[in-house]
Design a protein around this motif. Structure first.
Motif, PDB file in Angstrom:
ATOM      1  N   HIS A  59       0.832  -1.200   0.000  1.00  0.00           N
ATOM      2  CA  HIS A  59       0.000   0.000   0.000  1.00  0.00           C
ATOM      3  C   HIS A  59       0.866   1.249   0.000  1.00  0.00           C
ATOM      4  CE1 HIS A  59      -3.329  -2.673   1.043  1.00  0.00           C
ATOM      5  NE2 HIS A  59      -4.155  -1.657   0.839  1.00  0.00           N
ATOM      6  N   ARG A  60       1.899   1.247   0.858  1.00  0.00           N
ATOM      7  CA  ARG A  60       2.751   2.423   0.974  1.00  0.00           C
ATOM      8  C   ARG A  60       3.511   2.674  -0.321  1.00  0.00           C
ATOM      9  NH1 ARG A  60       6.791   1.720   5.086  1.00  0.00           N
ATOM     10  NH2 ARG A  60       7.098   3.955   4.932  1.00  0.00           N
ATOM     11  N   ALA A  61       4.036   1.604  -0.913  1.00  0.00           N
ATOM     12  CA  ALA A  61       4.766   1.764  -2.174  1.00  0.00           C
ATOM     13  C   ALA A  61       3.849   2.261  -3.269  1.00  0.00           C
ATOM     14  CB  ALA A  61       5.406   0.434  -2.567  1.00  0.00           C
ATOM     15  N   LEU A  62       2.626   1.751  -3.282  1.00  0.00           N
ATOM     16  CA  LEU A  62       1.660   2.171  -4.296  1.00  0.00           C
ATOM     17  C   LEU A  62       1.345   3.654  -4.169  1.00  0.00           C
ATOM     18  CD1 LEU A  62      -0.470   1.553  -6.496  1.00  0.00           C
ATOM     19  CD2 LEU A  62      -2.042   0.943  -4.664  1.00  0.00           C
ATOM     20  N   TRP A  63       1.111   4.124  -2.968  1.00  0.00           N
ATOM     21  CA  TRP A  63       0.709   5.514  -2.774  1.00  0.00           C
ATOM     22  C   TRP A  63       1.823   6.486  -3.129  1.00  0.00           C
ATOM     23  CZ3 TRP A  63      -3.740   7.163  -3.346  1.00  0.00           C
ATOM     24  CH2 TRP A  63      -4.193   8.380  -2.839  1.00  0.00           C
ATOM     25  N   SER A  64       3.075   6.052  -2.981  1.00  0.00           N
ATOM     26  CA  SER A  64       4.196   6.924  -3.349  1.00  0.00           C
ATOM     27  C   SER A  64       4.316   7.072  -4.861  1.00  0.00           C
ATOM     28  CB  SER A  64       5.501   6.361  -2.780  1.00  0.00           C
ATOM     29  OG  SER A  64       5.853   5.139  -3.419  1.00  0.00           O
ATOM     30  N   GLU A  65       3.721   6.163  -5.618  1.00  0.00           N
ATOM     31  CA  GLU A  65       3.757   6.226  -7.078  1.00  0.00           C
ATOM     32  C   GLU A  65       2.619   7.056  -7.655  1.00  0.00           C
ATOM     33  OE1 GLU A  65       3.481   2.172  -8.223  1.00  0.00           O
ATOM     34  OE2 GLU A  65       5.497   1.621  -7.568  1.00  0.00           O
ATOM     35  N   ILE A  66       1.770   7.572  -6.793  1.00  0.00           N
ATOM     36  CA  ILE A  66       0.539   8.233  -7.251  1.00  0.00           C
ATOM     37  C   ILE A  66       0.633   9.747  -7.098  1.00  0.00           C
ATOM     38  CG2 ILE A  66      -1.877   8.591  -6.579  1.00  0.00           C
ATOM     39  CD1 ILE A  66      -2.104   5.580  -6.239  1.00  0.00           C
ATOM     40  N   THR A  67       0.153  10.463  -8.105  1.00  0.00           N
ATOM     41  CA  THR A  67       0.034  11.911  -8.036  1.00  0.00           C
ATOM     42  C   THR A  67      -1.393  12.312  -8.407  1.00  0.00           C
ATOM     43  OG1 THR A  67       0.879  12.057 -10.292  1.00  0.00           O
ATOM     44  CG2 THR A  67       2.440  12.424  -8.519  1.00  0.00           C
ATOM     45  N   LEU A  68      -1.762  13.535  -8.031  1.00  0.00           N
ATOM     46  CA  LEU A  68      -3.075  14.077  -8.358  1.00  0.00           C
ATOM     47  C   LEU A  68      -2.943  15.030  -9.537  1.00  0.00           C
ATOM     48  CD1 LEU A  68      -4.322  14.848  -4.727  1.00  0.00           C
ATOM     49  CD2 LEU A  68      -4.651  12.755  -6.061  1.00  0.00           C
ATOM     50  N   ALA A  69      -4.019  15.147 -10.333  1.00  0.00           N
ATOM     51  CA  ALA A  69      -3.961  16.000 -11.521  1.00  0.00           C
ATOM     52  C   ALA A  69      -5.346  16.549 -11.833  1.00  0.00           C
ATOM     53  CB  ALA A  69      -3.425  15.215 -12.726  1.00  0.00           C
ATOM     54  N   ASP A  70      -5.349  17.632 -12.621  1.00  0.00           N
ATOM     55  CA  ASP A  70      -6.580  18.233 -13.137  1.00  0.00           C
ATOM     56  C   ASP A  70      -6.728  17.784 -14.586  1.00  0.00           C
ATOM     57  OD1 ASP A  70      -8.630  19.788 -14.091  1.00  0.00           O
ATOM     58  OD2 ASP A  70      -7.600  21.699 -13.840  1.00  0.00           O
ATOM     59  N   LEU A  71      -7.743  16.972 -14.861  1.00  0.00           N
ATOM     60  CA  LEU A  71      -7.972  16.489 -16.214  1.00  0.00           C
ATOM     61  C   LEU A  71      -9.218  17.184 -16.761  1.00  0.00           C
ATOM     62  CD1 LEU A  71      -6.227  14.493 -17.757  1.00  0.00           C
ATOM     63  CD2 LEU A  71      -7.956  12.752 -17.374  1.00  0.00           C
ATOM     64  N   ARG A  72      -8.998  18.405 -17.259  1.00  0.00           N
ATOM     65  CA  ARG A  72     -10.070  19.231 -17.825  1.00  0.00           C
ATOM     66  C   ARG A  72     -11.261  19.369 -16.871  1.00  0.00           C
ATOM     67  NH1 ARG A  72     -11.695  18.026 -23.862  1.00  0.00           N
ATOM     68  NH2 ARG A  72     -12.791  19.992 -23.478  1.00  0.00           N
ATOM     69  N   GLY A  73     -10.958  19.732 -15.640  1.00  0.00           N
ATOM     70  CA  GLY A  73     -12.002  20.004 -14.670  1.00  0.00           C
ATOM     71  C   GLY A  73     -12.392  18.832 -13.810  1.00  0.00           C
ATOM     72  N   SER A  74     -11.754  17.688 -13.972  1.00  0.00           N
ATOM     73  CA  SER A  74     -12.036  16.519 -13.136  1.00  0.00           C
ATOM     74  C   SER A  74     -10.776  16.148 -12.357  1.00  0.00           C
ATOM     75  CB  SER A  74     -12.473  15.320 -13.983  1.00  0.00           C
ATOM     76  OG  SER A  74     -13.696  15.575 -14.639  1.00  0.00           O
ATOM     77  N   LEU A  75     -10.972  15.746 -11.096  1.00  0.00           N
ATOM     78  CA  LEU A  75      -9.842  15.277 -10.309  1.00  0.00           C
ATOM     79  C   LEU A  75      -9.409  13.910 -10.827  1.00  0.00           C
ATOM     80  CD1 LEU A  75      -7.909  15.516  -7.877  1.00  0.00           C
ATOM     81  CD2 LEU A  75      -9.681  14.372  -6.504  1.00  0.00           C
ATOM     82  N   ALA A  76      -8.125  13.800 -11.153  1.00  0.00           N
ATOM     83  CA  ALA A  76      -7.580  12.543 -11.647  1.00  0.00           C
ATOM     84  C   ALA A  76      -6.497  12.048 -10.700  1.00  0.00           C
ATOM     85  CB  ALA A  76      -7.001  12.724 -13.052  1.00  0.00           C
ATOM     86  N   LEU A  77      -6.465  10.754 -10.522  1.00  0.00           N
ATOM     87  CA  LEU A  77      -5.411  10.115  -9.763  1.00  0.00           C
ATOM     88  C   LEU A  77      -4.532   9.356 -10.761  1.00  0.00           C
ATOM     89  CD1 LEU A  77      -5.745   8.402  -6.363  1.00  0.00           C
ATOM     90  CD2 LEU A  77      -4.565   7.197  -8.193  1.00  0.00           C
ATOM     91  N   VAL A  78      -3.249   9.724 -10.794  1.00  0.00           N
ATOM     92  CA  VAL A  78      -2.323   9.187 -11.789  1.00  0.00           C
ATOM     93  C   VAL A  78      -1.423   8.159 -11.126  1.00  0.00           C
ATOM     94  CG1 VAL A  78      -0.625   9.771 -13.549  1.00  0.00           C
ATOM     95  CG2 VAL A  78      -2.333  11.478 -12.857  1.00  0.00           C
ATOM     96  N   HIS A  79      -1.500   6.931 -11.593  1.00  0.00           N
ATOM     97  CA  HIS A  79      -0.682   5.852 -11.036  1.00  0.00           C
ATOM     98  C   HIS A  79       0.277   5.360 -12.108  1.00  0.00           C
ATOM     99  CE1 HIS A  79      -0.357   1.400  -9.676  1.00  0.00           C
ATOM    100  NE2 HIS A  79       0.658   2.112  -9.233  1.00  0.00           N
ATOM    101  N   TYR A  80       1.555   5.685 -11.921  1.00  0.00           N
ATOM    102  CA  TYR A  80       2.572   5.311 -12.908  1.00  0.00           C
ATOM    103  C   TYR A  80       3.416   4.167 -12.369  1.00  0.00           C
ATOM    104  CZ  TYR A  80       6.652   5.503 -15.945  1.00  0.00           C
ATOM    105  OH  TYR A  80       7.663   5.171 -16.812  1.00  0.00           O
ATOM    106  N   ARG A  81       3.458   3.050 -13.080  1.00  0.00           N
ATOM    107  CA  ARG A  81       4.278   1.896 -12.710  1.00  0.00           C
ATOM    108  C   ARG A  81       5.484   1.865 -13.641  1.00  0.00           C
ATOM    109  NH1 ARG A  81       0.275  -3.034 -12.665  1.00  0.00           N
ATOM    110  NH2 ARG A  81      -0.946  -1.787 -14.103  1.00  0.00           N
TER     111      ARG A  81
END
Length: 408
Positions: A290-312
């Motif tokens: 869980h901890r490793a996963l959350w460190s890979e995640i960032t938040l973003a604005d996708l044309r007015g919607s909250l997006a959660l970006v998970h890059y592996r």
């Protein structure tokens, strides 16, 4: 039939208002001149303005500015290039520089999608700038009166976020001091708001920061992203480290906190999709994962919607989860992006992500400074040939506008 009044301009071709014939000294008919200028990119028109006042007046006509924007709708960005800290560049997606704005102190752009921009340093220096006019407002470093006696309040690290309040036509800057005091295992941040009026208002030269209620839990200021009129945050890394050390306060690692910029109030806690990610992807259901996963995640604005970006990084795969329902915490995985396999695996997360009007997604990776574009219509991604980037923001304004807001 009554004749038009003196304030009604005579219509030009296709019903457009004619430009004053005197402005081009009779060289071209006004309508033809209008069409010729409309074909020029904003970069060239800005040069014309710089050398001739009459051209400045002509190309600042609201009718002309509107029609030029309709013809030249290609996206523009603001960029901090790694090899030039002294300037902020307005660029297109081909890497062509459209305009250069002085940035003598090396302030770094915040990830925004506005017609104004914000550049800051972690040492409590912040500027709001208008790319169209190059006007800059240097925000005061002094804290709000309520925070004047707080220890370390004027030392690094300080974070900022800029948002626009649509109904009021004004902009608000949120400042977050991350030099905090720990009482036992509790963390405390200080939050302040500064208002910059829109075109309909004015901004007092004595304007100052206003203290706002601190959040009682573990907010990570550096993760802030503004979507509409709301600032979103991940859980603080200090809490993450505490959890790894065996201290558990019962707060899920994928909690997302949010502050309403218009009301300047905290909203309810949002549960992230970490449970759904573990159900749909190949992870072992342990705390470390869980901890490793959350460190890979960032938040973003996708044309007015909250997006959660998970890059592996090792799989070169990026999943984009979009928030569909805040009240019920419903997330949907809208995109799975395959980055080109040749991409280096040194990146942990995305620094900036935005969606263009045609649906393509622009992705900036911070460590390498590379820029990618993903096209969902063809399910392909490609690197943009551009100088290495330290920061990127999307510019939604018009470079020909002479006034976006009151920056006095």
């Amino acid at each position: 039939m009554a004749s038009p009044g003196p304030s009604s301009p005579p219509p030009g071709r296709s019903g457009r208002r004619r430009l004053p014939a005197a402005s081009n000294s009779g060289v071209l008919p006004p309508d033809l001149l209008f069409d010729v200028l409309l074909r020029l990119p904003a970069k060239e028109l800005c040069r014309l303005r710089a050398v001739c006042r009459s051209w400045r007046s002509l190309t600042s006509d609201p009718l002309f500015v509107g029609e030029h924007a309709a013809r030249h709708s290609d996206p523009l960005f603001l960029a901090n290039f790694r090899d030039d800290e002294a300037h902020i560049h307005v660029v297109d997606l081909s890497g062509n520089v459209v305009k250069v704005i002085p940035n003598p102190d090396g302030h770094q752009l915040l990830t925004t999608r506005l017609d104004l921009a914000c550049a800051a340093t972690v040492s409590n220096s912040c500027r709001v700038l208008d790319p169209a006019t190059r006007r800059v407002r240097v925000l005061p470093e002094s804290p709000a009166p309520e925070h004047a006696d707080r220890e370390n309040v004027r030392k690094p690290y300080t974070y900022f976020a800029l948002g626009r309040i649509g109904a009021a036509g004004e902009y608000k800057v949120l400042r977050m001091f991350s030099r905090h005091t720990l009482t036992g295992l509790h963390q405390h941040h200080l939050f302040e708001v500064f208002t910059i009026s829109g075109a309909s208002g004015s901004c007092s030269s004595h304007a100052q920061w206003r203290a706002r209620l601190s959040h009682g839990e573990f907010v990570e200021p550096g993760s802030a992203i503004v979507v509409g009129e709301v600032v979103y945050f991940k859980v603080d890394t200090v809490y993450d480290a505490m959890t790894g050390g065996g201290v558990n306060h019962g707060i899920p690692l994928d909690c997302i906190y949010s502050l309403d910029l218009e009301r300047e109030e905290w909203r309810g806690t949002l549960q992230g999709p970490i449970h759904d990610i573990f159900q749909t992807d190949e992870y072992d259901d342990y705390l470390d994962d869980h901890r490793a996963l959350w460190s890979e995640i960032t938040l973003a604005d996708l044309r007015g919607s909250l997006a959660l970006v998970h890059y592996r990084k090792y799989q070169h795969i990026m999943d984009l989860w979009l928030l569909k329902d805040f009240d019920n915490g419903r997330w949907v995985k809208e995109y799975r992006i395959q980055i080109e396999p040749s991409f280096p695996t040194t990146e942990w997360c995305v620094k900036a992500l935005c969606m263009l009007d045609d649906g393509r997604i622009v992705i900036h990776f911070p460590k390498t400074g590379l820029l990618f574009i993903y096209d969902p219509r063809t399910n392909t991604s490609a690197q943009v040939e551009m100088r290495c980037l330290d920061a990127l923001a999307m510019y939604t304004g018009n470079l020909l506008s002479l006034q976006v807001g009151d920056m006095v």
